[in-house]
Design a protein around this motif. Structure first.
Motif, short mmCIF file in Angstrom:
data_model
loop_
_atom_site.label_atom_id
_atom_site.label_comp_id
_atom_site.label_asym_id
_atom_site.label_seq_id
_atom_site.Cartn_x
_atom_site.Cartn_y
_atom_site.Cartn_z
N CYS A 120 -4.63 21.37 -28.85
CA CYS A 120 -3.83 21.55 -30.06
C CYS A 120 -2.45 20.91 -29.89
N ILE A 121 -2.23 19.84 -30.60
CA ILE A 121 -0.96 19.12 -30.52
C ILE A 121 0.18 20.01 -31.02
N ILE A 122 -0.05 20.72 -32.10
CA ILE A 122 1.00 21.59 -32.66
C ILE A 122 1.42 22.65 -31.65
N LYS A 123 0.45 23.31 -31.03
CA LYS A 123 0.77 24.35 -30.05
C LYS A 123 1.43 23.76 -28.81
N ALA A 171 0.88 28.60 -32.53
CA ALA A 171 -0.50 28.30 -32.90
C ALA A 171 -0.56 27.60 -34.25
N CYS A 172 -1.55 26.73 -34.39
CA CYS A 172 -1.82 26.09 -35.68
C CYS A 172 -2.89 26.90 -36.41
N PRO A 173 -3.20 26.56 -37.65
CA PRO A 173 -4.23 27.33 -38.38
C PRO A 173 -5.60 27.32 -37.71
N SER A 174 -5.90 26.29 -36.94
CA SER A 174 -7.23 26.24 -36.33
C SER A 174 -7.24 26.70 -34.87
N CYS A 175 -6.12 27.10 -34.34
CA CYS A 175 -6.10 27.61 -32.97
C CYS A 175 -7.03 28.83 -32.87
N GLY A 176 -7.83 28.83 -31.84
CA GLY A 176 -8.77 29.93 -31.63
C GLY A 176 -10.15 29.66 -32.21
N ILE A 210 -0.23 33.07 -35.75
CA ILE A 210 1.10 33.22 -35.12
C ILE A 210 1.35 34.70 -34.83
N TYR A 211 0.99 35.58 -35.75
CA TYR A 211 1.14 37.02 -35.56
C TYR A 211 0.39 37.51 -34.34
N LYS A 212 -0.84 36.99 -34.13
CA LYS A 212 -1.67 37.40 -32.98
C LYS A 212 -1.21 36.72 -31.69
N GLN A 213 -0.27 35.78 -31.81
CA GLN A 213 0.26 35.02 -30.66
C GLN A 213 -0.86 34.29 -29.91
N LEU A 214 -1.67 33.58 -30.69
CA LEU A 214 -2.75 32.79 -30.06
C LEU A 214 -2.19 31.69 -29.21
#
Length: 134
Positions: free
Chosen positions: A36-39, A45-50, A130-134
């Motif tokens: 993930c480049i954003i992370k 985390a980005c929307p697709s993280c996880g 982001i809330y879950k701190q992925l």
């Protein structure tokens, strides 16, 4: 987009997805690889993280956990299962059923009210990640 380009992109993406999933399943404990480049750049985390972990949970039969980790995982898993077979069917039968479905879906998604709802859902998923701190 032309049919050959779409089919090529989707088949390459599916093969890459299966390869990455296979890698993560076999190296889950020792691998801290994040694509993930954003992370990697922001630390958030980005929307697709996880999504990969959500697909892994789905493969283990943990539907609720998968959904809570990232709902995109279920969508990705369904696409990874259906798309290669559908495209292969089209190639063998010399039909364009998937391509026609893609064009109709794209037309629907481009309608402003639907696009707004989908954007809101992606943003909510991003906030959730982001809330879950992925």
């Amino acid at each position: 987009m032309k049919i050959n380009k779409l089919y090529s992109i989707l088949l390459i993406a599916t093969i890459a997805g299966y390869s990455y999933l296979f890698y993560k399943i076999n190296h889950s404990e020792s691998s801290h690889l994040s694509v993930c480049i954003i992370k990697n750049v922001t630390g958030y985390a980005c929307p697709s993280c996880g999504t990969t972990r959500a697909v892994q949970l789905l493969l283990q039969g943990k539907l609720l956990e998968s959904l809570l980790l990232n709902p995109f995982g279920i969508i990705v898993a369904i696409l990874m299962l259906l798309v290669p077979f559908w495209i292969t069917f089209d190639i063998i039968t010399k039909k364009e059923t998937f391509f026609n479905f893609y064009k109709k879906t794209e037309t629907v998604i481009r309608k402003k009210p639907i696009a707004i709802v989908l954007i809101i859902l992606v943003l909510l998923n991003w906030i959730w990640n982001i809330y879950k701190q992925l």
